[in-house]
Design a protein around this motif. Structure first.
Motif, PDB file in Angstrom:
ATOM      1  N   LYS A 170       0.827  -1.206   0.000  1.00 54.96           N
ATOM      2  CA  LYS A 170       0.000   0.000   0.000  1.00 54.96           C
ATOM      3  C   LYS A 170       0.863   1.259   0.000  1.00 54.96           C
ATOM      4  N   ALA A 171       2.028   1.192   0.633  1.00 54.39           N
ATOM      5  CA  ALA A 171       2.946   2.339   0.616  1.00 54.39           C
ATOM      6  C   ALA A 171       3.463   2.582  -0.795  1.00 54.39           C
ATOM      7  N   ASN A 172       3.709   1.495  -1.530  1.00 54.99           N
ATOM      8  CA  ASN A 172       4.160   1.647  -2.917  1.00 54.99           C
ATOM      9  C   ASN A 172       3.056   2.256  -3.781  1.00 54.99           C
ATOM     10  N   GLU A 173       1.810   1.855  -3.539  1.00 54.69           N
ATOM     11  CA  GLU A 173       0.682   2.447  -4.261  1.00 54.69           C
ATOM     12  C   GLU A 173       0.502   3.915  -3.886  1.00 54.69           C
ATOM     13  N   LEU A 174       0.747   4.230  -2.617  1.00 53.75           N
ATOM     14  CA  LEU A 174       0.697   5.622  -2.171  1.00 53.75           C
ATOM     15  C   LEU A 174       1.761   6.443  -2.889  1.00 53.75           C
ATOM     16  N   LEU A 175       2.960   5.903  -2.992  1.00 54.39           N
ATOM     17  CA  LEU A 175       4.052   6.603  -3.677  1.00 54.39           C
ATOM     18  C   LEU A 175       3.680   6.884  -5.132  1.00 54.39           C
ATOM     19  N   THR A 176       3.068   5.909  -5.783  1.00 50.01           N
ATOM     20  CA  THR A 176       2.645   6.090  -7.176  1.00 50.01           C
ATOM     21  C   THR A 176       1.612   7.205  -7.287  1.00 50.01           C
ATOM     22  N   SER A 177       0.647   7.222  -6.376  1.00 50.71           N
ATOM     23  CA  SER A 177      -0.385   8.259  -6.426  1.00 50.71           C
ATOM     24  C   SER A 177       0.196   9.642  -6.153  1.00 50.71           C
ATOM     25  N   ILE A 178       1.204   9.719  -5.297  1.00 48.97           N
ATOM     26  CA  ILE A 178       1.875  10.998  -5.026  1.00 48.97           C
ATOM     27  C   ILE A 178       2.593  11.491  -6.278  1.00 48.97           C
ATOM     28  N   GLU A 179       3.278  10.575  -6.955  1.00 54.20           N
ATOM     29  CA  GLU A 179       4.086  10.957  -8.111  1.00 54.20           C
ATOM     30  C   GLU A 179       3.251  11.329  -9.331  1.00 54.20           C
ATOM     31  N   THR A 180       1.985  10.932  -9.359  1.00 52.81           N
ATOM     32  CA  THR A 180       1.143  11.249 -10.514  1.00 52.81           C
ATOM     33  C   THR A 180       0.330  12.525 -10.337  1.00 52.81           C
ATOM     34  N   VAL A 181       0.411  13.149  -9.170  1.00 53.85           N
ATOM     35  CA  VAL A 181      -0.311  14.406  -8.958  1.00 53.85           C
ATOM     36  C   VAL A 181       0.294  15.505  -9.838  1.00 53.85           C
ATOM     37  N   LYS A 182      -0.552  16.199 -10.576  1.00 62.05           N
ATOM     38  CA  LYS A 182      -0.116  17.338 -11.388  1.00 62.05           C
ATOM     39  C   LYS A 182      -0.312  18.603 -10.560  1.00 62.05           C
ATOM     40  N   MET A 183       0.754  19.046  -9.947  1.00 62.77           N
ATOM     41  CA  MET A 183       0.623  20.121  -8.964  1.00 62.77           C
ATOM     42  C   MET A 183       0.136  21.435  -9.565  1.00 62.77           C
ATOM     43  N   GLU A 184       0.341  21.610 -10.880  1.00 69.50           N
ATOM     44  CA  GLU A 184      -0.101  22.865 -11.481  1.00 69.50           C
ATOM     45  C   GLU A 184      -1.623  22.986 -11.497  1.00 69.50           C
ATOM     46  N   THR A 185      -2.331  21.875 -11.289  1.00 68.05           N
ATOM     47  CA  THR A 185      -3.792  21.927 -11.272  1.00 68.05           C
ATOM     48  C   THR A 185      -4.347  22.199  -9.877  1.00 68.05           C
ATOM     49  N   LEU A 186      -3.482  22.200  -8.866  1.00 67.20           N
ATOM     50  CA  LEU A 186      -3.946  22.418  -7.503  1.00 67.20           C
ATOM     51  C   LEU A 186      -4.231  23.894  -7.261  1.00 67.20           C
ATOM     52  N   LYS A 187      -5.191  24.167  -6.415  1.00 71.83           N
ATOM     53  CA  LYS A 187      -5.472  25.550  -6.048  1.00 71.83           C
ATOM     54  C   LYS A 187      -4.283  26.125  -5.292  1.00 71.83           C
ATOM     55  N   MET A 188      -4.205  27.441  -5.265  1.00 77.22           N
ATOM     56  CA  MET A 188      -3.014  28.116  -4.790  1.00 77.22           C
ATOM     57  C   MET A 188      -2.595  27.697  -3.377  1.00 77.22           C
ATOM     58  N   ASP A 189      -3.561  27.684  -2.427  1.00 78.38           N
ATOM     59  CA  ASP A 189      -3.196  27.363  -1.051  1.00 78.38           C
ATOM     60  C   ASP A 189      -2.782  25.904  -0.911  1.00 78.38           C
ATOM     61  N   VAL A 190      -3.473  25.003  -1.638  1.00 75.72           N
ATOM     62  CA  VAL A 190      -3.128  23.577  -1.605  1.00 75.72           C
ATOM     63  C   VAL A 190      -1.770  23.366  -2.272  1.00 75.72           C
ATOM     64  N   HIS A 191      -1.552  24.077  -3.362  1.00 78.36           N
ATOM     65  CA  HIS A 191      -0.290  23.973  -4.104  1.00 78.36           C
ATOM     66  C   HIS A 191       0.910  24.291  -3.206  1.00 78.36           C
ATOM     67  N   MET A 192       0.799  25.333  -2.416  1.00 76.87           N
ATOM     68  CA  MET A 192       1.930  25.742  -1.581  1.00 76.87           C
ATOM     69  C   MET A 192       2.226  24.708  -0.493  1.00 76.87           C
ATOM     70  N   VAL A 193       1.172  24.117   0.104  1.00 77.80           N
ATOM     71  CA  VAL A 193       1.386  23.058   1.099  1.00 77.80           C
ATOM     72  C   VAL A 193       1.978  21.826   0.425  1.00 77.80           C
ATOM     73  N   TRP A 194       1.465  21.514  -0.770  1.00 72.20           N
ATOM     74  CA  TRP A 194       1.977  20.352  -1.501  1.00 72.20           C
ATOM     75  C   TRP A 194       3.475  20.476  -1.737  1.00 72.20           C
ATOM     76  N   MET A 195       3.935  21.652  -2.165  1.00 72.68           N
ATOM     77  CA  MET A 195       5.367  21.857  -2.393  1.00 72.68           C
ATOM     78  C   MET A 195       6.161  21.688  -1.098  1.00 72.68           C
TER      79      MET A 195
END
Length: 280
Positions: A170-195
């Protein structure tokens, strides 16, 4: 050929005049925005434009952009921040390094600007104006982050059962889901926390996926939970999420259930802990 160019220029000027006429309290400024090509122009203008609020016209040759905006609803900084968050530096704000590095090769301009992007509180009026502009991305953002959160909860459940093999999967699946997030689509406040949390999220998920030592998995889960908490709190989940605390480990975790099921001890001390915050 020259006549055709003149006609096309006249049409563009006319369209610009019509568009700008729809912007009330219009203020026009010229600023430098770094970029290379026609693809850059499309992305810069799409990020900066807000219907009836702001219009951006970027010149590929001069790198100068003309900003026309309703100064009662937005301002230059807020327009340039949106443009920075899709990968383009200005003389006031730098794009996040990861976003810049994900630009196509033809768009990766020489970086000359020096001031980092800082996202301050956006005015209430501008937030309202941005709603229409960002609505199309909301569903995509929630789906991306929901995959991250869902895999986190599956990992947590495996640790509750002291199932190190499933936890690694499940950790490996979590890592995959993290790596596929397109951060440019995140809203500004979420984007900054994500970074802010991205590097540690990936490191902890990778660490858990590479071992079946339950103690090491649980140690990494502490940091993973802390950073997931920061992300889920700013993203405002559609259903309540419970932030729970284990006094024996002085560590927290997130759960979709208010009932305590401790991932740090499993059946040894299953109900040890308490809910300290409900996120909704």
């Amino acid at each position: 050929m020259n006549s055709l160019k003149k006609v096309m220029m006249a049409v563009l000027v006319l369209l610009s005049i019509v568009s700008n006429a729809q912007i009330k309290n219009a203020k026009t400024e010229t600023v430098k925005i770094f970029g290379n090509c026609g693809m850059c122009k499309t992305k810069i203008e799409k990020a900066g434009n807000l219907k009836n609020i702001a219009q951006v016209d970027w010149n590929e040759d001069t790198k100068m952009a003309t900003l026309t905006y309703d100064e009662s609803k937005t301002n230059q900084d807020e327009i340039l921040k949106r443009i920075a968050l899709v990968g383009y530096d200005s003389e006031k704000f730098l794009a996040p390094d990861k976003v810049y590095s994900n630009l196509p090769g033809c768009c990766q301009y020489d970086r000359e600007a020096k001031v980092p992007v800082t996202v301050d509180a956006v005015s209430g009026a501008n937030k309202m104006a941005m709603n229409d502009h960002t609505a199309m991305n909301d569903s995509q953002e929630k789906n991306q982050l929901q995959s991250v959160f869902d895999n986190y909860f599956l990992l947590k459940d495996a640790l509750v059962k002291t199932d190190s093999k499933t936890a690694a999967t499940k950790a490996n699946e979590l890592l995959t889901s993290i790596e596929t997030v397109k951060m440019e689509t995140l809203k500004m406040d979420v984007h900054m926390v994500w970074m802010k949390v991205l590097k540690d999220l990936k490191a902890d998920a990778k660490s858990i996926s590479e071992t079946q030592d339950i103690k090491k998995q649980r140690d990494s889960f502490k940091s993973l939970s802390k950073n997931t908490y920061e992300l889920i709190k700013v993203s405002k989940p559609t259903e309540p999420v419970y932030y729970q605390y284990c006094p024996m480990q002085d560590a927290n975790w997130l759960s979709k259930e208010n009932a305590v099921k401790n991932p740090y001890y499993g059946s040894q001390m299953l109900t040890c802990g308490k809910t300290v915050e409900t996120i909704k």
